[in-house]
Scaffold this motif. Structure first.
Motif, PDB file in Angstrom:
ATOM      1  N   PHE A  78      39.432  44.990  38.721  1.00 44.44           N
ATOM      2  CA  PHE A  78      40.243  46.166  38.403  1.00 44.44           C
ATOM      3  C   PHE A  78      40.837  46.101  36.995  1.00 44.44           C
ATOM      4  CE2 PHE A  78      40.538  45.940  43.116  1.00 44.44           C
ATOM      5  CZ  PHE A  78      39.904  47.143  43.384  1.00 44.44           C
ATOM      6  N   SER A  79      40.297  45.232  36.172  1.00 46.54           N
ATOM      7  CA  SER A  79      40.796  45.136  34.804  1.00 46.54           C
ATOM      8  C   SER A  79      40.353  46.351  33.993  1.00 46.54           C
ATOM      9  CB  SER A  79      40.284  43.857  34.143  1.00 46.54           C
ATOM     10  OG  SER A  79      40.703  42.718  34.878  1.00 46.54           O
ATOM     11  N   GLU A  80      41.072  46.618  32.912  1.00 46.17           N
ATOM     12  CA  GLU A  80      40.752  47.768  32.059  1.00 46.17           C
ATOM     13  C   GLU A  80      39.317  47.678  31.553  1.00 46.17           C
ATOM     14  OE1 GLU A  80      42.420  50.024  28.033  1.00 46.17           O
ATOM     15  OE2 GLU A  80      43.481  48.281  28.875  1.00 46.17           O
ATOM     16  N   GLY A  81      38.574  48.765  31.708  1.00 41.68           N
ATOM     17  CA  GLY A  81      37.202  48.807  31.245  1.00 41.68           C
ATOM     18  C   GLY A  81      36.179  48.280  32.230  1.00 41.68           C
ATOM     19  N   SER A  82      36.633  47.745  33.360  1.00 43.98           N
ATOM     20  CA  SER A  82      35.699  47.192  34.341  1.00 43.98           C
ATOM     21  C   SER A  82      34.934  48.311  35.046  1.00 43.98           C
ATOM     22  CB  SER A  82      36.447  46.362  35.383  1.00 43.98           C
ATOM     23  OG  SER A  82      35.587  45.973  36.434  1.00 43.98           O
ATOM     24  N   ASP A  83      33.651  48.079  35.282  1.00 41.61           N
ATOM     25  CA  ASP A  83      32.854  49.003  36.081  1.00 41.61           C
ATOM     26  C   ASP A  83      32.276  48.277  37.308  1.00 41.61           C
ATOM     27  OD1 ASP A  83      31.060  47.370  34.816  1.00 41.61           O
ATOM     28  OD2 ASP A  83      29.760  48.967  34.073  1.00 41.61           O
ATOM     29  N   SER A  84      33.037  47.319  37.820  1.00 47.80           N
ATOM     30  CA  SER A  84      32.575  46.506  38.938  1.00 47.80           C
ATOM     31  C   SER A  84      32.260  47.370  40.155  1.00 47.80           C
ATOM     32  CB  SER A  84      33.643  45.472  39.326  1.00 47.80           C
ATOM     33  OG  SER A  84      33.290  44.823  40.541  1.00 47.80           O
ATOM     34  N   PRO A  85      31.127  47.130  40.817  1.00 45.78           N
ATOM     35  CA  PRO A  85      30.827  47.874  42.041  1.00 45.78           C
ATOM     36  C   PRO A  85      31.753  47.508  43.191  1.00 45.78           C
ATOM     37  CG  PRO A  85      29.223  46.116  41.715  1.00 45.78           C
ATOM     38  CD  PRO A  85      30.061  46.178  40.465  1.00 45.78           C
ATOM     39  N   PHE A  86      32.534  46.431  43.006  1.00 43.52           N
ATOM     40  CA  PHE A  86      33.424  45.982  44.074  1.00 43.52           C
ATOM     41  C   PHE A  86      34.834  46.550  43.942  1.00 43.52           C
ATOM     42  CE2 PHE A  86      30.143  42.700  43.617  1.00 43.52           C
ATOM     43  CZ  PHE A  86      29.564  42.842  44.871  1.00 43.52           C
ATOM     44  N   ALA A  87      35.012  47.532  43.070  1.00 44.17           N
ATOM     45  CA  ALA A  87      36.312  48.194  42.941  1.00 44.17           C
ATOM     46  C   ALA A  87      36.469  49.220  44.064  1.00 44.17           C
ATOM     47  CB  ALA A  87      36.431  48.850  41.571  1.00 44.17           C
TER      48      ALA A  87
ATOM     49  N   THR B 135      42.645  41.200  38.517  1.00 45.38           N
ATOM     50  CA  THR B 135      42.995  42.016  37.348  1.00 45.38           C
ATOM     51  C   THR B 135      43.192  41.190  36.085  1.00 45.38           C
ATOM     52  OG1 THR B 135      45.305  41.937  38.106  1.00 45.38           O
ATOM     53  CG2 THR B 135      44.035  43.904  38.657  1.00 45.38           C
ATOM     54  N   VAL B 136      42.595  40.006  35.997  1.00 47.83           N
ATOM     55  CA  VAL B 136      42.741  39.225  34.762  1.00 47.83           C
ATOM     56  C   VAL B 136      41.833  39.800  33.681  1.00 47.83           C
ATOM     57  CG1 VAL B 136      43.299  37.117  36.042  1.00 47.83           C
ATOM     58  CG2 VAL B 136      40.929  37.561  35.379  1.00 47.83           C
ATOM     59  N   PRO B 137      42.113  39.537  32.409  1.00 46.59           N
ATOM     60  CA  PRO B 137      41.169  39.923  31.354  1.00 46.59           C
ATOM     61  C   PRO B 137      39.805  39.293  31.639  1.00 46.59           C
ATOM     62  CG  PRO B 137      43.260  39.222  30.411  1.00 46.59           C
ATOM     63  CD  PRO B 137      43.326  38.897  31.870  1.00 46.59           C
ATOM     64  N   PRO B 138      38.724  40.026  31.402  1.00 45.19           N
ATOM     65  CA  PRO B 138      37.398  39.502  31.751  1.00 45.19           C
ATOM     66  C   PRO B 138      37.120  38.100  31.241  1.00 45.19           C
ATOM     67  CG  PRO B 138      37.240  41.809  31.158  1.00 45.19           C
ATOM     68  CD  PRO B 138      38.661  41.406  30.891  1.00 45.19           C
ATOM     69  N   ALA B 139      37.597  37.774  30.054  1.00 47.18           N
ATOM     70  CA  ALA B 139      37.323  36.453  29.490  1.00 47.18           C
ATOM     71  C   ALA B 139      38.064  35.345  30.230  1.00 47.18           C
ATOM     72  CB  ALA B 139      37.707  36.424  28.008  1.00 47.18           C
TER      73      ALA B 139
END
Length: 301
Positions: free
Chosen positions: A151-160, A227-231
């Motif tokens: 759920f981080s900003e910019g995420s397009d995860s299918p698991f959201a 919700t952590v930054p992707p890195a």
């Protein structure tokens, strides 16, 4: 073994359906979903049948694999068990203790086998590490971090998915962390009442921090987030004790390979009558611990 699938979401499409279809010891009997058009599309993609009625799928199957939100999974799993189907469930088995116990009681009453797909427990290197550390003993403390960017900003995860957004990291990745720590450090100690020795605090967004006291005398800490930054994402577990320090192996097989090992585990449990360590009773116990943590978070809100 004839195995049907309940669910048509991303996890069902990426792991469950292809895993069942490719497994040499399984007949993939069909798919049921809450959206009939999605069930038909998934079934067609894997050369099997779509079912409009889950009870009809139960009647045609020896077992069911379930890839549904936990609140939907639990009552359907109990119905499947009452129909005599073995259970290959997703984690968490439920987010309500009464629902988890409903499934565990149904499985015990009917004598069906069950396996809960805690992914890490079916990675060979991780499973071997857990067994080795449990046999070694002497652990003083453990530290785990299960961090994702769903759920981080910019995420397009299918698991959201809606249930993950509602329940957060505690219920999505918390089961994974507990499935690794409990076999090594022992059960979470009771608090003298009906709960467990769990302290919980909130961090940024859906992040939660847990402190657990184990029956072995060891303590552990967990940081869980979606919700952590992707890195900053990743999963780590570190143990410290009389033998020094050791860390959870990194990498390993993909989820599809792990799921096929979970199928193997269910077939073995059904054939032998010997419960698997990750059966629905263990899954229900994980729900009990997470519910205690959720209650502790509520007390600090």
């Amino acid at each position: 073994m004839r195995i049907g699938l309940l669910g048509t979401g991303p996890w069902a499409g990426m792991v469950h359906a292809p895993g069942l279809n490719a497994h040499p010891g399984v007949e993939f009997t069909g798919v049921w979903g809450r959206r009939p058009e999605a069930a038909k599309a998934l079934a067609d993609a894997h050369g099997t049948r779509a079912y409009d009625d889950p009870d009809a799928l139960f009647a045609d199957s020896d077992a069911v694999a379930i890839a549904l939100p936990p609140a939907v999974q639990a009552p359907l799993a109990a119905r499947a068990a009452e129909a005599g189907c073995h259970l290959l469930m997703d984690k968490p088995v439920a987010t309500a203790v009464e629902d988890a116990r409903l499934v565990a009681d149904a499985a015990a009453r009917t004598g069906v086998a069950s396996v809960v797909f805690f992914t890490s427990r079916f990675e060979p290197a991780v499973a071997a590490w857990i067994d080795e550390q449990a046999a070694a003993g002497g652990w003083f403390t453990g530290r785990g971090e299960w961090l994702g960017a769903v759920f981080s900003e910019g995420s397009d995860s299918p698991f959201a998915t809606p249930w993950r957004r509602e329940k957060g990291a505690l219920w999505d990745v918390g089961p994974h962390a507990l499935s690794v720590l409990l076999p090594v450090l022992g059960d979470v100690a009771a608090d003298g009442g009906a709960g467990f020795q769990v302290v919980a605090a909130r961090g940024p967004e859906d992040t939660v921090h847990l402190i657990l006291r184990h029956e072995s005398g060891a303590s552990s800490t967990l940081t869980l987030s979606l919700t952590v930054p992707p890195a900053a994402g990743g999963a780590t577990v570190e143990l410290r004790g009389v033998h020094g320090a050791t860390s959870l192996p990194q990498g390993g097989p993909e989820a599809l390979a792990c799921f096929q090992r979970a199928i193997d585990a269910l077939v073995t449990a059904a054939g032998s009558g010997t419960p698997h360590p990750c059966d629905v009773r263990f899954g229900a116990h994980v729900t009990e611990i997470l519910a205690a943590a959720e209650a502790a978070l509520g007390e600090r809100a």
